[in-house]
Design a protein around this motif. Structure first.
Motif, PDB file in Angstrom:
ATOM      1  N   GLY A  59       0.829  -1.192  -0.051  1.00 42.05           N
ATOM      2  CA  GLY A  59       0.143  -0.065  -0.061  1.00 42.05           C
ATOM      3  C   GLY A  59       0.859   1.220  -0.112  1.00 42.05           C
ATOM      4  N   GLU A  60       0.231   2.507   0.555  1.00 43.04           N
ATOM      5  CA  GLU A  60       1.183   3.709   0.552  1.00 43.04           C
ATOM      6  C   GLU A  60       1.721   3.858   1.758  1.00 43.04           C
ATOM      7  OE1 GLU A  60      -0.866   6.307  -2.760  1.00 43.04           O
ATOM      8  OE2 GLU A  60      -2.328   5.965  -1.126  1.00 43.04           O
ATOM      9  N   GLY A  61       1.693   3.175   2.623  1.00 45.05           N
ATOM     10  CA  GLY A  61       2.427   3.606   4.008  1.00 45.05           C
ATOM     11  C   GLY A  61       1.779   2.688   5.002  1.00 45.05           C
ATOM     12  N   GLU A  65      -0.221   6.667   8.871  1.00 46.79           N
ATOM     13  CA  GLU A  65      -0.089   7.574   7.848  1.00 46.79           C
ATOM     14  C   GLU A  65      -1.581   7.757   7.057  1.00 46.79           C
ATOM     15  OE1 GLU A  65       3.142   6.949   5.095  1.00 46.79           O
ATOM     16  OE2 GLU A  65       4.713   6.586   6.674  1.00 46.79           O
ATOM     17  N   ALA A  66      -2.405   7.038   7.884  1.00 51.87           N
ATOM     18  CA  ALA A  66      -3.859   7.111   7.245  1.00 51.87           C
ATOM     19  C   ALA A  66      -4.095   8.750   6.849  1.00 51.87           C
ATOM     20  CB  ALA A  66      -4.793   6.279   8.137  1.00 51.87           C
ATOM     21  N   PRO A  67      -4.919   8.906   5.804  1.00 53.94           N
ATOM     22  CA  PRO A  67      -5.977   8.082   5.476  1.00 53.94           C
ATOM     23  C   PRO A  67      -5.386   7.309   4.122  1.00 53.94           C
ATOM     24  CG  PRO A  67      -6.471  10.370   4.847  1.00 53.94           C
ATOM     25  CD  PRO A  67      -5.106  10.314   5.816  1.00 53.94           C
ATOM     26  N   MET A  68      -4.313   7.150   3.964  1.00 55.80           N
ATOM     27  CA  MET A  68      -3.969   6.338   2.631  1.00 55.80           C
ATOM     28  C   MET A  68      -4.272   4.951   2.664  1.00 55.80           C
ATOM     29  SD  MET A  68      -2.806   8.447   0.776  1.00 55.80           S
ATOM     30  CE  MET A  68      -2.130  10.177   0.689  1.00 55.80           C
ATOM     31  N   LEU A  69      -4.273   4.202   1.883  1.00 54.66           N
ATOM     32  CA  LEU A  69      -4.627   2.763   2.054  1.00 54.66           C
ATOM     33  C   LEU A  69      -3.215   2.330   2.520  1.00 54.66           C
ATOM     34  CD1 LEU A  69      -6.401   2.504  -1.237  1.00 54.66           C
ATOM     35  CD2 LEU A  69      -7.438   1.586   0.930  1.00 54.66           C
ATOM     36  N   TYR A  70      -3.220   1.771   3.686  1.00 56.46           N
ATOM     37  CA  TYR A  70      -1.955   1.295   4.371  1.00 56.46           C
ATOM     38  C   TYR A  70      -1.838  -0.258   4.503  1.00 56.46           C
ATOM     39  CZ  TYR A  70      -5.342   0.744   8.419  1.00 56.46           C
ATOM     40  OH  TYR A  70      -6.258   0.292   9.280  1.00 56.46           O
ATOM     41  N   CYS A  71      -0.542  -0.742   4.795  1.00 49.38           N
ATOM     42  CA  CYS A  71      -0.273  -2.078   4.678  1.00 49.38           C
ATOM     43  C   CYS A  71      -0.751  -2.765   5.942  1.00 49.38           C
ATOM     44  CB  CYS A  71       1.194  -2.119   4.665  1.00 49.38           C
ATOM     45  SG  CYS A  71       2.050  -1.711   3.501  1.00 49.38           S
ATOM     46  N   ARG A  82     -10.686 -14.915   0.373  1.00 49.93           N
ATOM     47  CA  ARG A  82      -9.472 -14.309   1.358  1.00 49.93           C
ATOM     48  C   ARG A  82      -8.237 -13.874   0.276  1.00 49.93           C
ATOM     49  NH1 ARG A  82      -8.289 -16.256   6.808  1.00 49.93           N
ATOM     50  NH2 ARG A  82      -6.299 -16.483   5.770  1.00 49.93           N
ATOM     51  N   VAL A  83      -7.886 -12.619   0.281  1.00 52.70           N
ATOM     52  CA  VAL A  83      -6.876 -12.156  -0.787  1.00 52.70           C
ATOM     53  C   VAL A  83      -5.860 -11.175  -0.392  1.00 52.70           C
ATOM     54  CG1 VAL A  83      -8.477 -12.657  -2.839  1.00 52.70           C
ATOM     55  CG2 VAL A  83      -8.561 -10.349  -1.540  1.00 52.70           C
ATOM     56  N   ASP A  84      -4.595 -11.183  -0.621  1.00 58.02           N
ATOM     57  CA  ASP A  84      -3.745 -10.109  -0.575  1.00 58.02           C
ATOM     58  C   ASP A  84      -3.920  -9.006  -1.769  1.00 58.02           C
ATOM     59  OD1 ASP A  84      -2.666 -11.562   1.588  1.00 58.02           O
ATOM     60  OD2 ASP A  84      -1.179 -12.221   0.267  1.00 58.02           O
ATOM     61  N   ILE A  85      -3.607  -7.906  -1.198  1.00 60.52           N
ATOM     62  CA  ILE A  85      -4.058  -6.658  -2.242  1.00 60.52           C
ATOM     63  C   ILE A  85      -2.733  -5.683  -2.220  1.00 60.52           C
ATOM     64  CG2 ILE A  85      -5.375  -4.649  -2.883  1.00 60.52           C
ATOM     65  CD1 ILE A  85      -7.668  -6.156  -0.978  1.00 60.52           C
ATOM     66  N   ALA A  86      -2.425  -5.266  -3.385  1.00 62.53           N
ATOM     67  CA  ALA A  86      -1.483  -4.202  -3.909  1.00 62.53           C
ATOM     68  C   ALA A  86      -2.098  -3.122  -4.404  1.00 62.53           C
ATOM     69  CB  ALA A  86      -0.362  -4.840  -4.492  1.00 62.53           C
ATOM     70  N   PRO A 120       8.940  -2.634   4.845  1.00 65.69           N
ATOM     71  CA  PRO A 120       8.875  -1.158   4.655  1.00 65.69           C
ATOM     72  C   PRO A 120       9.731  -0.727   3.605  1.00 65.69           C
ATOM     73  CG  PRO A 120      10.636  -2.168   5.983  1.00 65.69           C
ATOM     74  CD  PRO A 120       9.897  -3.491   5.765  1.00 65.69           C
ATOM     75  N   CYS A 121      10.056  -1.576   2.544  1.00 66.41           N
ATOM     76  CA  CYS A 121      10.722  -1.031   1.336  1.00 66.41           C
ATOM     77  C   CYS A 121       9.650  -0.296   0.407  1.00 66.41           C
ATOM     78  CB  CYS A 121      11.245  -2.386   0.477  1.00 66.41           C
ATOM     79  SG  CYS A 121      11.448  -2.241  -1.101  1.00 66.41           S
ATOM     80  N   TYR A 122       9.916   0.913  -0.031  1.00 66.87           N
ATOM     81  CA  TYR A 122       9.005   1.524  -0.655  1.00 66.87           C
ATOM     82  C   TYR A 122       8.930   1.508  -2.369  1.00 66.87           C
ATOM     83  CZ  TYR A 122       7.964   3.537   3.863  1.00 66.87           C
ATOM     84  OH  TYR A 122       7.421   3.877   4.926  1.00 66.87           O
ATOM     85  N   TYR A 123      10.270   1.366  -2.798  1.00 65.90           N
ATOM     86  CA  TYR A 123      10.607   1.422  -4.135  1.00 65.90           C
ATOM     87  C   TYR A 123      11.360   0.396  -4.503  1.00 65.90           C
ATOM     88  CZ  TYR A 123       8.558   5.851  -4.509  1.00 65.90           C
ATOM     89  OH  TYR A 123       7.535   7.019  -4.464  1.00 65.90           O
ATOM     90  N   MET A 124      11.010  -0.550  -5.574  1.00 69.27           N
ATOM     91  CA  MET A 124      11.804  -1.477  -5.926  1.00 69.27           C
ATOM     92  C   MET A 124      11.722  -1.851  -7.302  1.00 69.27           C
ATOM     93  SD  MET A 124       9.319  -4.624  -4.255  1.00 69.27           S
ATOM     94  CE  MET A 124      10.294  -6.008  -4.765  1.00 69.27           C
ATOM     95  N   GLU A 125      12.648  -2.549  -8.210  1.00 65.40           N
ATOM     96  CA  GLU A 125      12.475  -2.893  -9.335  1.00 65.40           C
ATOM     97  C   GLU A 125      11.988  -4.181  -9.563  1.00 65.40           C
ATOM     98  OE1 GLU A 125      16.714  -2.786 -10.769  1.00 65.40           O
ATOM     99  OE2 GLU A 125      16.652  -0.490 -10.855  1.00 65.40           O
ATOM    100  N   LYS A 126      11.232  -3.955 -10.869  1.00 64.16           N
ATOM    101  CA  LYS A 126      10.312  -5.290 -10.847  1.00 64.16           C
ATOM    102  C   LYS A 126      10.259  -5.793 -12.565  1.00 64.16           C
ATOM    103  CE  LYS A 126       6.974  -3.097  -8.554  1.00 64.16           C
ATOM    104  NZ  LYS A 126       7.897  -2.083  -7.846  1.00 64.16           N
ATOM    105  N   LEU A 127      10.058  -6.895 -12.795  1.00 66.12           N
ATOM    106  CA  LEU A 127       9.897  -7.072 -14.124  1.00 66.12           C
ATOM    107  C   LEU A 127       8.969  -8.328 -14.175  1.00 66.12           C
ATOM    108  CD1 LEU A 127      10.910  -7.036 -16.948  1.00 66.12           C
ATOM    109  CD2 LEU A 127      12.842  -8.608 -16.213  1.00 66.12           C
TER     110      LEU A 127
END
Length: 160
Positions: A59-61, A65-71, A82-86, A120-127
């Motif tokens: 999520g975003e934090g 840090e709400a009201p963002m969609l938080y982890c 039952r699901v995990d969400i990004a 807590p990693c915010y940015y990562m490279e993905k492929l």
């Protein structure tokens, strides 16, 4: 006549559409935070109407840090599946604030426990590639040209 079965993917299209339309009200108004907040609020509202037991894994934090969609946030009405969400309700806040194109609302779901939790990693490279591409043939360590060629070969298509 048989009633159509439920399609969770189409419900998620509604989620991203609602977030994008809410953010669009801020297009070109110079306030990226307001655009992001509008997208977050609408995404949360529509997600909570969906029949699912979801947890935001990416999520975003953090909760404070709400009201963002938080982890760790619970999303949906609590019923199966039952699901995990990004989520990223508005990727391209600055683009939106400046009235430019290219912003997007993003959501991904996986069965509970199947989605990678980056912590807590915010940015990562993905492929990411589809199931017809051998993941051993691509890498972030390879050049873009090499990866495109490998993907094209796996799919039996030309590059370009």
């Amino acid at each position: 006549y048989t009633a159509p079965s439920r399609n969770l993917a189409l419900e998620l299209v509604r989620v991203t559409e609602a977030a994008a339309l809410a953010a669009a009200r801020w297009l070109g108004k110079g306030d990226k935070n307001a655009a992001d907040q509008a997208a977050v609020d609408m995404m949360r509202k529509v997600l909570n109407e969906i029949q699912m037991d979801g947890i935001v894994v990416i999520g975003e934090g953090e909760k404070d840090e709400a009201p963002m969609l938080y982890c760790g946030e619970q999303i949906g009405d609590g019923s199966p599946p039952r699901v995990d969400i990004a989520v990223d309700p508005l990727d391209g806040t600055t683009l939106t604030a400046q009235g430019r194109s290219g912003a997007i609302a993003v959501i991904a779901l996986a069965e509970r426990g199947c989605m990678y939790n980056p912590g807590p990693c915010y940015y990562m490279e993905k492929l990411a590639v589809g199931p017809d591409v051998d993941p051993r043939r691509i890498s972030l360590d390879f050049t873009v040209a090499h990866n495109l060629e490998a993907i094209a070969n796996c799919l039996g298509k030309p590059v370009g």
